[in-house]
Design a protein around this motif. Structure first.
Motif, PDB file in Angstrom:
ATOM      1  N   HIS A   1      -3.831   7.296  13.043  1.00  9.22           N
ATOM      2  CA  HIS A   1      -4.160   8.059  11.839  1.00  9.22           C
ATOM      3  C   HIS A   1      -3.512   9.420  11.948  1.00  9.22           C
ATOM      4  CE1 HIS A   1      -7.000   5.171  10.276  1.00  9.22           C
ATOM      5  NE2 HIS A   1      -7.580   5.094  11.460  1.00  9.22           N
ATOM      6  N   ARG A   2      -3.303  10.020  10.770  1.00  8.82           N
ATOM      7  CA  ARG A   2      -2.709  11.354  10.777  1.00  8.82           C
ATOM      8  C   ARG A   2      -3.796  12.409  10.659  1.00  8.82           C
ATOM      9  NH1 ARG A   2       1.340   8.506   7.944  1.00  8.82           N
ATOM     10  NH2 ARG A   2       0.012   8.614   6.116  1.00  8.82           N
TER      11      ARG A   2
ATOM     12  N   THR B   1       0.850  -1.196   0.000  1.00  2.00           N
ATOM     13  CA  THR B   1       0.000   0.000   0.000  1.00  2.00           C
ATOM     14  C   THR B   1       0.883   1.243   0.000  1.00  2.00           C
ATOM     15  OG1 THR B   1      -0.057  -0.228   2.383  1.00  2.00           O
ATOM     16  CG2 THR B   1      -1.991  -0.985   1.188  1.00  2.00           C
ATOM     17  N   ILE B   2       0.359   2.283  -0.596  1.00  2.00           N
ATOM     18  CA  ILE B   2       1.153   3.509  -0.705  1.00  2.00           C
ATOM     19  C   ILE B   2       1.302   4.189   0.655  1.00  2.00           C
ATOM     20  CG2 ILE B   2      -0.857   4.904  -1.355  1.00  2.00           C
ATOM     21  CD1 ILE B   2       1.134   6.404  -3.251  1.00  2.00           C
ATOM     22  N   ASP B   3       0.336   3.894   1.546  1.00  2.00           N
ATOM     23  CA  ASP B   3       0.373   4.547   2.853  1.00  2.00           C
ATOM     24  C   ASP B   3      -0.149   3.587   3.914  1.00  2.00           C
ATOM     25  OD1 ASP B   3      -0.059   6.354   5.085  1.00  2.00           O
ATOM     26  OD2 ASP B   3       0.054   7.962   3.622  1.00  2.00           O
ATOM     27  N   CYS B   4       0.445   3.646   5.109  1.00  2.00           N
ATOM     28  CA  CYS B   4      -0.016   2.769   6.176  1.00  2.00           C
ATOM     29  C   CYS B   4      -1.299   3.283   6.816  1.00  2.00           C
ATOM     30  CB  CYS B   4       1.061   2.615   7.243  1.00  2.00           C
ATOM     31  SG  CYS B   4       1.524   4.181   7.999  1.00  2.00           S
ATOM     32  N   ASP B   5      -1.600   4.558   6.589  1.00  2.00           N
ATOM     33  CA  ASP B   5      -2.854   5.128   7.074  1.00  2.00           C
ATOM     34  C   ASP B   5      -3.892   4.957   5.974  1.00  2.00           C
ATOM     35  OD1 ASP B   5      -4.952   6.589   8.021  1.00  2.00           O
ATOM     36  OD2 ASP B   5      -3.814   8.439   8.363  1.00  2.00           O
ATOM     37  N   ASP B   6      -4.888   4.118   6.234  1.00  2.00           N
ATOM     38  CA  ASP B   6      -5.847   3.852   5.153  1.00  2.00           C
ATOM     39  C   ASP B   6      -6.815   5.025   4.915  1.00  2.00           C
ATOM     40  OD1 ASP B   6      -7.181   3.502   7.482  1.00  2.00           O
ATOM     41  OD2 ASP B   6      -7.983   1.512   7.024  1.00  2.00           O
ATOM     42  N   TRP B   7      -6.686   6.069   5.695  1.00  2.00           N
ATOM     43  CA  TRP B   7      -7.481   7.272   5.427  1.00  2.00           C
ATOM     44  C   TRP B   7      -6.709   8.242   4.535  1.00  2.00           C
ATOM     45  CZ3 TRP B   7      -9.504   8.500  11.045  1.00  2.00           C
ATOM     46  CH2 TRP B   7     -10.378   7.450  11.427  1.00  2.00           C
TER      47      TRP B   7
ATOM     48  N   LYS C   1       4.115  24.138  11.865  1.00  2.00           N
ATOM     49  CA  LYS C   1       4.469  22.803  11.387  1.00  2.00           C
ATOM     50  C   LYS C   1       4.120  21.715  12.395  1.00  2.00           C
ATOM     51  CE  LYS C   1       8.734  20.535  10.005  1.00  2.00           C
ATOM     52  NZ  LYS C   1      10.169  20.818   9.790  1.00  2.00           N
ATOM     53  N   LYS C   2       4.325  22.011  13.668  1.00  2.00           N
ATOM     54  CA  LYS C   2       4.086  20.964  14.666  1.00  2.00           C
ATOM     55  C   LYS C   2       2.614  20.552  14.728  1.00  2.00           C
ATOM     56  CE  LYS C   2       3.606  24.247  18.559  1.00  2.00           C
ATOM     57  NZ  LYS C   2       2.188  24.404  18.671  1.00  2.00           N
ATOM     58  N   ASN C   3       1.727  21.415  14.264  1.00  2.00           N
ATOM     59  CA  ASN C   3       0.300  21.106  14.301  1.00  2.00           C
ATOM     60  C   ASN C   3      -0.204  20.420  13.017  1.00  2.00           C
ATOM     61  OD1 ASN C   3       0.437  24.047  15.942  1.00  2.00           O
ATOM     62  ND2 ASN C   3      -0.718  22.413  16.926  1.00  2.00           N
ATOM     63  N   ARG C   4       0.678  20.340  12.009  1.00  2.00           N
ATOM     64  CA  ARG C   4       0.232  19.769  10.737  1.00  2.00           C
ATOM     65  C   ARG C   4       0.481  18.264  10.699  1.00  2.00           C
ATOM     66  NH1 ARG C   4       4.130  23.659   7.291  1.00  2.00           N
ATOM     67  NH2 ARG C   4       3.529  25.640   8.282  1.00  2.00           N
ATOM     68  N   GLU C   5      -0.463  17.560  10.117  1.00  2.00           N
ATOM     69  CA  GLU C   5      -0.319  16.121   9.869  1.00  2.00           C
ATOM     70  C   GLU C   5       0.262  15.411  11.094  1.00  2.00           C
ATOM     71  OE1 GLU C   5       0.889  14.560   5.617  1.00  2.00           O
ATOM     72  OE2 GLU C   5       2.378  13.934   7.071  1.00  2.00           O
ATOM     73  N   VAL C   6      -0.526  15.364  12.117  1.00  2.00           N
ATOM     74  CA  VAL C   6      -0.037  14.821  13.383  1.00  2.00           C
ATOM     75  C   VAL C   6      -0.616  13.429  13.643  1.00  2.00           C
ATOM     76  CG1 VAL C   6       0.129  15.215  15.875  1.00  2.00           C
ATOM     77  CG2 VAL C   6       0.053  17.172  14.309  1.00  2.00           C
ATOM     78  N   PRO C   7       0.248  12.413  13.857  1.00  2.88           N
ATOM     79  CA  PRO C   7      -0.271  11.072  14.144  1.00  2.88           C
ATOM     80  C   PRO C   7      -0.998  11.051  15.484  1.00  2.88           C
ATOM     81  CG  PRO C   7       2.049  10.990  13.549  1.00  2.88           C
ATOM     82  CD  PRO C   7       1.703  12.426  13.773  1.00  2.88           C
ATOM     83  N   ILE C   8      -2.151  10.402  15.470  1.00  7.33           N
ATOM     84  CA  ILE C   8      -2.926  10.222  16.702  1.00  7.33           C
ATOM     85  C   ILE C   8      -3.189   8.734  16.852  1.00  7.33           C
ATOM     86  CG2 ILE C   8      -5.167  10.622  17.798  1.00  7.33           C
ATOM     87  CD1 ILE C   8      -5.273  13.310  16.468  1.00  7.33           C
ATOM     88  N   THR C   9      -2.982   8.211  18.029  1.00  9.29           N
ATOM     89  CA  THR C   9      -3.204   6.782  18.247  1.00  9.29           C
ATOM     90  C   THR C   9      -4.292   6.568  19.283  1.00  9.29           C
ATOM     91  OG1 THR C   9      -0.860   6.427  17.782  1.00  9.29           O
ATOM     92  CG2 THR C   9      -2.050   4.589  18.782  1.00  9.29           C
TER      93      THR C   9
ATOM     94  N   LEU D   1     -15.764   9.194  15.112  1.00  9.16           N
ATOM     95  CA  LEU D   1     -15.561   8.413  16.338  1.00  9.16           C
ATOM     96  C   LEU D   1     -14.118   8.498  16.798  1.00  9.16           C
ATOM     97  CD1 LEU D   1     -17.686   5.184  15.787  1.00  9.16           C
ATOM     98  CD2 LEU D   1     -17.844   6.807  17.691  1.00  9.16           C
ATOM     99  N   PHE D   2     -13.230   8.397  15.832  1.00  6.03           N
ATOM    100  CA  PHE D   2     -11.805   8.371  16.151  1.00  6.03           C
ATOM    101  C   PHE D   2     -11.320   9.726  16.658  1.00  6.03           C
ATOM    102  CE2 PHE D   2      -7.262   8.472  15.179  1.00  6.03           C
ATOM    103  CZ  PHE D   2      -6.849   7.237  15.644  1.00  6.03           C
ATOM    104  N   TYR D   3     -11.540  10.762  15.861  1.00  2.00           N
ATOM    105  CA  TYR D   3     -11.064  12.100  16.250  1.00  2.00           C
ATOM    106  C   TYR D   3     -12.000  12.769  17.246  1.00  2.00           C
ATOM    107  CZ  TYR D   3      -7.892  11.806  12.249  1.00  2.00           C
ATOM    108  OH  TYR D   3      -6.928  11.438  11.375  1.00  2.00           O
ATOM    109  N   GLY D   4     -13.247  12.364  17.200  1.00  2.00           N
ATOM    110  CA  GLY D   4     -14.249  12.996  18.060  1.00  2.00           C
ATOM    111  C   GLY D   4     -13.915  12.832  19.526  1.00  2.00           C
TER     112      GLY D   4
END
Ligand SMILES: [Zn+2]
Length: 305
Positions: free
Chosen positions: A86-87, A49-55, A72-80, A115-118
């Motif tokens: 997901h980023r 897959t091109i990316d490990c994040d399927d979103w 920059k620190k606020n951009r594209e931030v991995p959340i677990t 659900l995830f980010y909420g």
């Protein structure tokens, strides 16, 4: 993805094609791609897959523009959450996630992301150029030009069980005066005993009754409640005023054409950028049907960056 980690775990963008770095989520090697056709990005060259994040979604210029507003620190931030990562497009210091949505998304995906980010908190920013291309925001202007007020006495000594609220209620429910509430006309009760109607410019001739007629209807209500005792006296205490006003009311209306129904599935606040009918410096708060100044919008969220 836009960012990967260098050997010192610094967040870096691609600077040349073939550059190597590490994915911040899965730790695998990623390679930089930079060309004319697409916006530079990192891809997982050792994986299928091109990316490990399927979103994952291809980066767009519009996307970058929004991300770049924030540090920059606020951009594209991995959340677990529960071992799934997901980023988030933008993660603010107060935990708010801003999802920048450029392309259509499935109902089921919306639910998952909310659900995830909420769990943190979430707002959506949608690109109207892609997602609401044929819809347009219109402003309807209504002008109210006449105002009618009808007051009845709050107290009336001639009747022992006199209750002005019952009288008012029956006037509205049982007489033609109640019809004046129709359409876009405005109606309210002031000081508990005064009915106030405000009429639009094109509705005048249809409704207009004479003062005598209004009094007649009200007298009928009175009579049905208290017979004829004190009727004439009560009649004299009714106050009717009919005057001119001028009040413009603007109402936004989003005319939906080929509307992407998934937008209505979004439960978190949806802001639409690049919507037809908006000015350059405006953004539309969809659920609240409100235009917001883009700078104010940005300043508000930048406080948390
Ligand atoms: Zn990865």
């Amino acid at each position: 993805m836009r960012y990967a980690l260098d050997k010192e775990n610094n967040k870096i963008e691609v600077s040349f094609s073939g550059e190597l770095a590490k994915c911040g989520i899965c730790d695998s090697n990623v390679k930089g791609r930079k060309g004319e056709q697409r916006i530079k990005h990192w891809y997982h060259h050792e994986k299928k897959t091109i990316d490990c994040d399927d979103w994952y979604e291809p980066i767009s210029e519009w996307h970058l523009k929004w991300q770049n507003i924030f540090p920059k620190k606020n951009r594209e931030v991995p959340i677990t959450n529960n071992k799934v990562s997901h980023r988030a497009d933008i993660l603010l210091n107060n935990g708010l996630v801003i999802e920048i949505q450029n392309s259509p998304i499935k109902f089921s995906e919306i639910k998952k992301r909310e659900l995830f980010y909420g769990k943190k908190n979430l707002i959506w920013i949608l690109n109207g150029n892609n997602l609401a291309k044929n819809s347009i925001l219109n402003e309807d202007v209504f002008t109210f030009i006449k105002k009618l007020t009808i007051s009845i006495p709050k107290k009336f000594e001639l009747i022992e069980n006199y209750n002005f609220k019952n009288v008012l209620n029956d006037i509205i429910e049982k007489t033609e005066i109640g019809y004046l509430k129709s359409d876009k006309n405005r109606f309210r009760i002031e000081n508990e005993n005064t009915l106030v109607f405000e009429f639009l410019d094109d509705k005048i001739t249809d409704f207009y009754l004479t003062e005598a007629q209004y009094k007649y209807f009200i007298a009928c209500v009175y009579e049905s409640l208290y017979d004829q005792i004190g009727l004439d006296n009560f009649r004299q205490k009714i106050e009717i005023d009919y005057s001119s006003i001028f009040e413009e009311v603007r109402e936004l209306r989003l005319i939906k054409k080929y509307w992407k129904k998934f937008i209505d599935k979004m439960e978190y606040p949806v802001f639409i950028d690049n919507l037809n009918g908006l000015k350059e410096n405006e953004i539309f708060y969809y659920q609240k049907n409100r235009i917001i100044n883009k700078n104010k919008f940005i300043d508000y969220y930048l406080k948390y960056a």
